[in-house]
Design a protein around this motif. Sequence first.
Motif, short mmCIF file in Angstrom:
data_model
loop_
_atom_site.label_atom_id
_atom_site.label_comp_id
_atom_site.label_asym_id
_atom_site.label_seq_id
_atom_site.Cartn_x
_atom_site.Cartn_y
_atom_site.Cartn_z
N GLY A 81 55.89 -15.97 -15.40
CA GLY A 81 56.41 -16.99 -14.50
C GLY A 81 57.92 -17.00 -14.65
N CYS A 82 58.61 -17.47 -13.62
CA CYS A 82 60.08 -17.53 -13.65
C CYS A 82 60.52 -18.93 -13.25
CB CYS A 82 60.66 -16.50 -12.69
SG CYS A 82 62.46 -16.57 -12.58
N LEU A 83 61.44 -19.52 -14.01
CA LEU A 83 61.89 -20.88 -13.68
C LEU A 83 62.57 -20.95 -12.32
CD1 LEU A 83 63.26 -21.98 -17.17
CD2 LEU A 83 61.07 -22.59 -16.11
N GLN A 123 63.29 -9.19 -21.92
CA GLN A 123 63.42 -8.28 -20.76
C GLN A 123 63.49 -9.03 -19.44
OE1 GLN A 123 61.16 -4.35 -21.25
NE2 GLN A 123 60.18 -5.69 -22.74
N HIS A 124 62.74 -10.15 -19.35
CA HIS A 124 62.80 -10.97 -18.15
C HIS A 124 64.23 -11.51 -17.96
CE1 HIS A 124 60.99 -13.97 -15.25
NE2 HIS A 124 62.16 -14.55 -15.53
N GLU A 125 64.80 -12.03 -19.06
CA GLU A 125 66.16 -12.61 -18.98
C GLU A 125 67.22 -11.51 -18.79
OE1 GLU A 125 65.93 -15.55 -18.47
OE2 GLU A 125 64.02 -15.99 -19.42
N ASP A 127 66.88 -8.78 -17.22
CA ASP A 127 66.86 -8.46 -15.79
C ASP A 127 67.73 -9.44 -15.00
OD1 ASP A 127 65.39 -6.15 -15.64
OD2 ASP A 127 63.52 -7.10 -14.98
N HIS A 128 67.60 -10.75 -15.32
CA HIS A 128 68.43 -11.74 -14.61
C HIS A 128 69.92 -11.39 -14.74
CE1 HIS A 128 65.77 -14.79 -13.04
NE2 HIS A 128 65.14 -14.96 -14.19
N LEU A 129 70.32 -10.88 -15.90
CA LEU A 129 71.74 -10.57 -16.10
C LEU A 129 72.19 -9.39 -15.24
CD1 LEU A 129 72.19 -11.10 -19.96
CD2 LEU A 129 72.25 -12.76 -18.09
FE FE2 Z 1 63.31 -15.90 -14.44
#
Ligand code: FE2
Length: 184
Positions: A81-83, A123-125, A127-129
């Motif tokens: 899930g993503c905030l 890895q999720h975070e 990617d955000h960067l």
């Molecule tokens: Fe996210």
Amino acid sequence: MLRARNKRINTFDENLKRLVQEMFDVMYKTDGIGLSAPQVGINVHLMVFNPAGERGEGEEIVLVNPVLYKASKKTLFYDEGCLSFPGIYADVERPASVKIDARDITGAKFKVSLSGLPARVFQHEFDHLKGVLFIDRMTDDVLESIQSQLQDLEKKYESRTGLPTPESVSNNQKRKAAVGFSQR
Ligand SMILES: [Fe+2]
Ligand SMILES: CSCC[C@H](NC=O)C(=O)N[C@@H](C)C(=O)N[C@@H](CO)C(=O)O
């Protein structure tokens, strides 16, 4: 903001400490286990996470200017899930473990190896960067299965802001095709 270019951090001061505390506050309040600065509208290379998801439990991790220098060949699927996409969960494949170089909140360099949930959150975070979102990493079938939820989010965004969504769900299909593991 989620697709914008993010800058490296060069100043390790009280403002950075305050930003980190505010990011942890937002993360805990929104039931997150990780948060990147671009998700709160600050386009810099900063992430915080705590896989325990509760203040006072687990370990709070702050990574400034992280660099991923090794990822395992073994990959795993996880219902992510993503905030920034509230309420949407779907399978994403990622390497099982990673090795990272980063700076801490004081600017000191360190290395860390992660596996399990911490590797997933990192890895999720990370990617955000790079302006990459979890929808970019979903297979066509998985993306199709959440299409109507994504469209509902778009409608909500448009009715709240009176603006068209910055990118439509259909464009995500094209973007996803351009993102491979090589971009990590
Ligand atoms: Fe996210
Ligand atoms: C599995 S990586 C998810 C990282 C994400 N961070 C930023 O978008 C995040 O915190 N997502 C939440 C929806 C999340 O995973 N929350 C946990 C705890 O409530 C969950 O299991 O849903």
